[in-house]
Write a protein that holds these residues in place. Structure first.
Motif, PDB file in Angstrom:
ATOM      1  N   VAL A  67       0.832  -1.211   0.000  1.00 42.99           N
ATOM      2  CA  VAL A  67       0.000   0.000   0.000  1.00 42.99           C
ATOM      3  C   VAL A  67       0.865   1.258   0.000  1.00 42.99           C
ATOM      4  CG1 VAL A  67      -1.683   1.334   1.353  1.00 42.99           C
ATOM      5  CG2 VAL A  67      -1.985  -1.139   1.079  1.00 42.99           C
ATOM      6  N   THR A  68       1.976   1.206   0.770  1.00 40.18           N
ATOM      7  CA  THR A  68       2.836   2.399   0.893  1.00 40.18           C
ATOM      8  C   THR A  68       3.974   2.409  -0.146  1.00 40.18           C
ATOM      9  OG1 THR A  68       4.102   1.242   2.619  1.00 40.18           O
ATOM     10  CG2 THR A  68       2.345   2.708   3.352  1.00 40.18           C
ATOM     11  N   HIS A  69       3.905   1.493  -1.116  1.00 39.10           N
ATOM     12  CA  HIS A  69       4.882   1.425  -2.230  1.00 39.10           C
ATOM     13  C   HIS A  69       6.320   1.235  -1.742  1.00 39.10           C
ATOM     14  CE1 HIS A  69       1.562   2.559  -4.801  1.00 39.10           C
ATOM     15  NE2 HIS A  69       1.308   3.581  -3.995  1.00 39.10           N
ATOM     16  N   ARG A  70       6.476   0.442  -0.679  1.00 38.62           N
ATOM     17  CA  ARG A  70       7.833   0.166  -0.168  1.00 38.62           C
ATOM     18  C   ARG A  70       8.261  -1.279  -0.429  1.00 38.62           C
ATOM     19  NH1 ARG A  70       7.754  -0.112   4.940  1.00 38.62           N
ATOM     20  NH2 ARG A  70       5.521   0.113   5.240  1.00 38.62           N
ATOM     21  N   ALA A  71       7.338  -2.101  -0.968  1.00 37.88           N
ATOM     22  CA  ALA A  71       7.617  -3.542  -1.112  1.00 37.88           C
ATOM     23  C   ALA A  71       8.418  -3.844  -2.371  1.00 37.88           C
ATOM     24  CB  ALA A  71       6.306  -4.326  -1.135  1.00 37.88           C
ATOM     25  N   MET A  72       9.363  -4.772  -2.223  1.00 42.22           N
ATOM     26  CA  MET A  72      10.079  -5.330  -3.374  1.00 42.22           C
ATOM     27  C   MET A  72       9.980  -6.843  -3.295  1.00 42.22           C
ATOM     28  SD  MET A  72      13.625  -3.217  -3.837  1.00 42.22           S
ATOM     29  CE  MET A  72      13.698  -1.789  -4.914  1.00 42.22           C
ATOM     30  N   PHE A  73       9.619  -7.453  -4.416  1.00 44.30           N
ATOM     31  CA  PHE A  73       9.592  -8.921  -4.486  1.00 44.30           C
ATOM     32  C   PHE A  73      10.830  -9.396  -5.225  1.00 44.30           C
ATOM     33  CE2 PHE A  73       8.942 -12.083  -7.900  1.00 44.30           C
ATOM     34  CZ  PHE A  73       8.905 -13.241  -7.137  1.00 44.30           C
ATOM     35  N   GLY A  74      11.303 -10.557  -4.828  1.00 46.59           N
ATOM     36  CA  GLY A  74      12.386 -11.165  -5.597  1.00 46.59           C
ATOM     37  C   GLY A  74      12.579 -12.616  -5.231  1.00 46.59           C
ATOM     38  N   THR A  75      13.183 -13.352  -6.156  1.00 39.31           N
ATOM     39  CA  THR A  75      13.732 -14.658  -5.808  1.00 39.31           C
ATOM     40  C   THR A  75      15.128 -14.378  -5.228  1.00 39.31           C
ATOM     41  OG1 THR A  75      14.177 -14.823  -8.196  1.00 39.31           O
ATOM     42  CG2 THR A  75      12.368 -16.140  -7.326  1.00 39.31           C
ATOM     43  N   ILE A  76      15.839 -15.418  -4.798  1.00 40.26           N
ATOM     44  CA  ILE A  76      17.093 -15.215  -4.051  1.00 40.26           C
ATOM     45  C   ILE A  76      18.117 -14.394  -4.845  1.00 40.26           C
ATOM     46  CG2 ILE A  76      19.071 -16.403  -3.018  1.00 40.26           C
ATOM     47  CD1 ILE A  76      16.537 -16.650  -1.309  1.00 40.26           C
ATOM     48  N   ASP A  77      18.173 -14.577  -6.158  1.00 44.34           N
ATOM     49  CA  ASP A  77      19.122 -13.820  -6.979  1.00 44.34           C
ATOM     50  C   ASP A  77      18.875 -12.320  -6.853  1.00 44.34           C
ATOM     51  OD1 ASP A  77      16.684 -14.639  -8.328  1.00 44.34           O
ATOM     52  OD2 ASP A  77      17.384 -13.544 -10.069  1.00 44.34           O
ATOM     53  N   SER A  78      17.586 -11.929  -6.904  1.00 43.70           N
ATOM     54  CA  SER A  78      17.232 -10.495  -6.816  1.00 43.70           C
ATOM     55  C   SER A  78      17.632  -9.910  -5.469  1.00 43.70           C
ATOM     56  CB  SER A  78      15.727 -10.306  -7.019  1.00 43.70           C
ATOM     57  OG  SER A  78      15.330 -10.793  -8.266  1.00 43.70           O
ATOM     58  N   TRP A  79      17.348 -10.654  -4.404  1.00 42.07           N
ATOM     59  CA  TRP A  79      17.701 -10.210  -3.039  1.00 42.07           C
ATOM     60  C   TRP A  79      19.207 -10.012  -2.914  1.00 42.07           C
ATOM     61  CZ3 TRP A  79      16.827  -8.092   1.443  1.00 42.07           C
ATOM     62  CH2 TRP A  79      17.463  -8.503   2.610  1.00 42.07           C
ATOM     63  N   LEU A  80      19.985 -10.968  -3.391  1.00 37.36           N
ATOM     64  CA  LEU A  80      21.449 -10.878  -3.256  1.00 37.36           C
ATOM     65  C   LEU A  80      22.015  -9.743  -4.106  1.00 37.36           C
ATOM     66  CD1 LEU A  80      22.544 -14.658  -3.206  1.00 37.36           C
ATOM     67  CD2 LEU A  80      22.235 -13.102  -1.265  1.00 37.36           C
ATOM     68  N   ILE A  81      21.570  -9.637  -5.358  1.00 41.76           N
ATOM     69  CA  ILE A  81      22.111  -8.583  -6.235  1.00 41.76           C
ATOM     70  C   ILE A  81      21.743  -7.205  -5.680  1.00 41.76           C
ATOM     71  CG2 ILE A  81      21.972  -7.540  -8.547  1.00 41.76           C
ATOM     72  CD1 ILE A  81      21.706 -10.441  -9.660  1.00 41.76           C
ATOM     73  N   TRP A  82      20.501  -7.054  -5.190  1.00 44.24           N
ATOM     74  CA  TRP A  82      20.072  -5.768  -4.618  1.00 44.24           C
ATOM     75  C   TRP A  82      20.938  -5.410  -3.415  1.00 44.24           C
ATOM     76  CZ3 TRP A  82      17.637  -4.052   0.010  1.00 44.24           C
ATOM     77  CH2 TRP A  82      17.077  -2.756  -0.064  1.00 44.24           C
ATOM     78  N   CYS A  83      21.142  -6.370  -2.517  1.00 43.79           N
ATOM     79  CA  CYS A  83      21.954  -6.110  -1.303  1.00 43.79           C
ATOM     80  C   CYS A  83      23.413  -5.837  -1.649  1.00 43.79           C
ATOM     81  CB  CYS A  83      21.872  -7.305  -0.348  1.00 43.79           C
ATOM     82  SG  CYS A  83      20.249  -7.539   0.409  1.00 43.79           S
ATOM     83  N   LEU A  84      23.984  -6.615  -2.576  1.00 41.64           N
ATOM     84  CA  LEU A  84      25.418  -6.516  -2.875  1.00 41.64           C
ATOM     85  C   LEU A  84      25.761  -5.299  -3.732  1.00 41.64           C
ATOM     86  CD1 LEU A  84      26.164 -10.297  -3.590  1.00 41.64           C
ATOM     87  CD2 LEU A  84      26.862  -8.999  -1.562  1.00 41.64           C
ATOM     88  N   THR A  85      24.747  -4.673  -4.355  1.00 40.80           N
ATOM     89  CA  THR A  85      25.014  -3.467  -5.164  1.00 40.80           C
ATOM     90  C   THR A  85      24.595  -2.190  -4.430  1.00 40.80           C
ATOM     91  OG1 THR A  85      22.893  -3.772  -6.297  1.00 40.80           O
ATOM     92  CG2 THR A  85      24.851  -4.656  -7.402  1.00 40.80           C
ATOM     93  N   GLY A  86      24.382  -2.284  -3.128  1.00 43.22           N
ATOM     94  CA  GLY A  86      24.088  -1.077  -2.354  1.00 43.22           C
ATOM     95  C   GLY A  86      22.848  -1.154  -1.487  1.00 43.22           C
ATOM     96  N   GLY A  87      21.949  -2.118  -1.750  1.00 42.29           N
ATOM     97  CA  GLY A  87      20.741  -2.241  -0.930  1.00 42.29           C
ATOM     98  C   GLY A  87      19.908  -0.971  -0.966  1.00 42.29           C
ATOM     99  N   LYS A  88      19.535  -0.472   0.224  1.00 42.15           N
ATOM    100  CA  LYS A  88      18.661   0.720   0.283  1.00 42.15           C
ATOM    101  C   LYS A  88      19.354   1.970  -0.249  1.00 42.15           C
ATOM    102  CE  LYS A  88      19.780   1.411   5.170  1.00 42.15           C
ATOM    103  NZ  LYS A  88      19.272   1.515   6.538  1.00 42.15           N
ATOM    104  N   SER A  89      20.684   1.887  -0.434  1.00 45.26           N
ATOM    105  CA  SER A  89      21.426   3.026  -1.013  1.00 45.26           C
ATOM    106  C   SER A  89      21.751   2.755  -2.474  1.00 45.26           C
ATOM    107  CB  SER A  89      22.728   3.266  -0.228  1.00 45.26           C
ATOM    108  OG  SER A  89      22.463   3.359   1.148  1.00 45.26           O
ATOM    109  N   GLY A  90      20.699   2.604  -3.272  1.00 39.01           N
ATOM    110  CA  GLY A  90      20.896   2.487  -4.721  1.00 39.01           C
ATOM    111  C   GLY A  90      21.093   1.089  -5.250  1.00 39.01           C
TER     112      GLY A  90
END
Length: 567
Positions: free
Chosen positions: A175-198
């Motif tokens: 509802v607040t547009h903060r959700a991200m869905f992913g399989t494990i690859d998406s979670w790891l790539i998002w975290c390893l490339t900066g996470g909440k900072s880009g």
């Protein structure tokens, strides 16, 4: 002085290196390969805890998964330093992962909003039954023309739907547009490339093709499928090819692996696709079977998706570059292979370590008529029967734990035989040998049993880490990295070991026929929709045989009382 010079000359001779993160169901690994020779130089492995909060539920902690990746990277970097290998020679990193496992996180805090729901999880069985009951002709293949998949608990869409319906934090984040869905690859790539900072929110075509939300023809998320499952498209990651630069590593300088900062993550493949690439099955008709937590047989079908008439999945095999064509595969998926070993160890305590299983089974050399169908998560290919449950049959007073150990290994081989038969029927061209990989292939008895039950040779590469190798190849070959050539003439020759069948085909067929009989016994065991009476409670009379039995017993009792009263 001389030794330092020798060390530095060694480093120079190695040339470019490529690393791979291999995040599987039961463990995480970080491996470093020589891009010119495909030699494995160093690696580290960490086991992952699975939790089973309720019967049929399987979860993992996303933060523990991420932490295990950091730990593996740290330890491997330490080992490379001890070997005098220069970490700055690592030119790219690939990611390969357990597929279908589903998580949702908050893009502002970077925190997961629930545990990762693992591919094996069965909590969505009632949802799946309801969806199938609403399709014309109760057809589980209703979406197959777009997805290549049956409607099943196995895939991500129904797990994501469960999270939206049952986890308040997930519903609020949507509802607040903060959700991200992913399989494990998406979670790891998002975290390893900066996470909440880009951090980069992406996935590749192979992982996307396992969600039931992806159109395997257009190679993108399908608005109609998303609407069917009620999934808002804004939470989905961007779909990319399996080999391109997604982003650069950003790791805290306090970690040993901090020196990996700035290295591109440029390869991404679901684990079974990665193994297909690592086994160099680039030609139409080439196939491999991976023995991990489950068992997965993939056959390359080239640039066109081939639909199965025998219970196999149609999946994207790989797309090795933004402008390269996608290749497809037929896949036979077995839920429980290595997981049966873990069950015998953790649940029954029959063995203390996985290696003991081979010794125990070899001590008897037969199951003595005992058959084990490990349908802990229902049956996958070729049946797609979520109501099945595990059974052990053919027991006598003579049966002991050694026979059970042998039956467990045979179960892995029989399940492979079932999906190989389906694949041969679909393609019309029988495989003449089976290329294998994965953790269980170190079990030599299993490999010999597999050759005996298939009646064809089984070929195992000397370097078993083909899943990680596939991810490294995709990363090293990416445009802008280009340190690994995938041209056929440049691919390294693979040394392997061959297991030839040693029993006559008649005996193999007899054992296989008994197995099929046991499989039939395991079906229709668990139904999630009991018949209810008006107030919502389940009635004992909802089961007709039980109802007749109880009514009959009551009549007999009344009759007996009447007769005794007239004596």
């Amino acid at each position: 002085m001389n030794s330092r010079m020798a060390a530095s000359s060694n480093r120079v001779m190695l040339g470019p290196l490529v690393a791979a993160i291999d995040q599987g169901t039961s463990s995480t690994r970080f491996l470093v390969f020589n891009a010119k020779t495909a030699e494995l130089l160093s690696h580290h492995q960490v086991e992952i805890k699975q939790s089973f909060p309720k019967e049929g539920w399987v979860e993992e902690d996303p933060k523990e998964i991420l932490q295990s990746v950091y730990e593996c990277m740290d330890r491997t970097c330490e080992k490379l330093t001890q070997l005098n290998i220069d970490i700055s020679n690592i030119k790219a990193i690939g990611v390969t992962n357990q597929r279908e496992t589903t998580l949702v996180w908050d893009k502002e805090t970077g925190e997961p909003l629930y545990n990762a729901i693992v591919w094996l999880d069965l909590r969505t069985q009632s949802t799946v039954e309801r969806l199938i009951s609403k399709t014309p002709g109760r057809n589980k293949n209703h979406l197959k023309h777009k997805t290549g998949l049956p409607i099943s608990t196995y895939f991500s869409a129904v797990k994501l739907r469960w999270l939206l319906d049952n986890v308040e934090e997930v519903a609020e984040a949507i509802v607040t547009h903060r959700a991200m869905f992913g399989t494990i690859d998406s979670w790891l790539i998002w975290c390893l490339t900066g996470g909440k900072s880009g951090g980069v929110h992406c996935t590749d075509v192979t992982n996307a093709s396992r969600t039931m939300l992806f159109n395997i023809h257009t190679l993108d998320w399908d608005p109609e499928l998303c609407k069917y499952f009620g999934i808002p498209m804004e939470i989905l990651p961007k779909v990319r090819s399996s080999s391109e630069i997604y982003g650069l590593m950003k790791i805290h300088s306090s970690l040993t692996s901090g020196s990996l900062t700035g290295i591109p993550i440029s390869g991404c493949l679901g684990d079974q696709s990665a193994a297909l690439v690592g086994q160099m099955c680039f030609e139409d008709g080439q196939a491999k079977n991976t023995y991990g937590t489950g068992c997965f047989l993939l056959r390359n079908t080239g640039a066109k998706p081939v639909m199965s008439d025998h219970g196999l999945l149609t999946t994207v095999a790989y797309k090795l570059g933004r402008d390269k064509p996608a290749c497809y595969a037929l896949e036979g998926s077995v839920a429980i292979a290595g997981a049966v070993v873990r069950w015998l160890k953790d649940n029954l305590g029959i063995i203390q370590t996985s290696t003991e299983l081979e010794k125990l089974a070899a001590s008897v050399g037969t199951s003595y008529g005992c058959y084990f169908v490990p349908a802990f998560s229902g049956l996958y290919a070729p049946y797609w029967e979520p109501s099945a449950r595990g059974i052990i049959c053919g027991l006598t007073q003579f049966t002991n734990k050694s026979h059970l150990a042998f039956a467990a290994l045979e179960a892995v081989c029989f399940q492979t035989r079932e999906i190989l038969d389906a694949m041969n029927q679909d393609s019309g061209i029988p495989l003449t040998q089976l290329q294998v990989d994965g953790g269980m292939t170190s079990n030599r008895l299993l490999m010999q049993l597999q050759a005996d039950i298939l009646c064809i040779p089984v070929v195992k590469p000397s370097m078993p880490e083909t899943t990680a190798l596939g991810a490294a190849m995709a990363a090293g070959a990416a445009e802008g990295v280009s340190v690994w050539s995938l041209r056929p003439e440049d691919l390294s020759a693979v040394t392997s070991e061959k297991f030839e069948p040693q029993i006559n085909p008649e005996e193999s067929e007899f054992r296989y026929a008994r197995w099929k009989k046991a499989v039939q016994r395991s079906m229709n065991w668990e139904n999630t929709q009991p018949v209810s009476i008006e107030n919502g409670e389940t009635s004992i009379f909802s089961s007709l045989p039980l109802g007749f039995y109880i009514l009959g017993s009551m009549c007999l009792l009344i009759g007996a009382k009447y007769i005794s009263g007239h004596k």
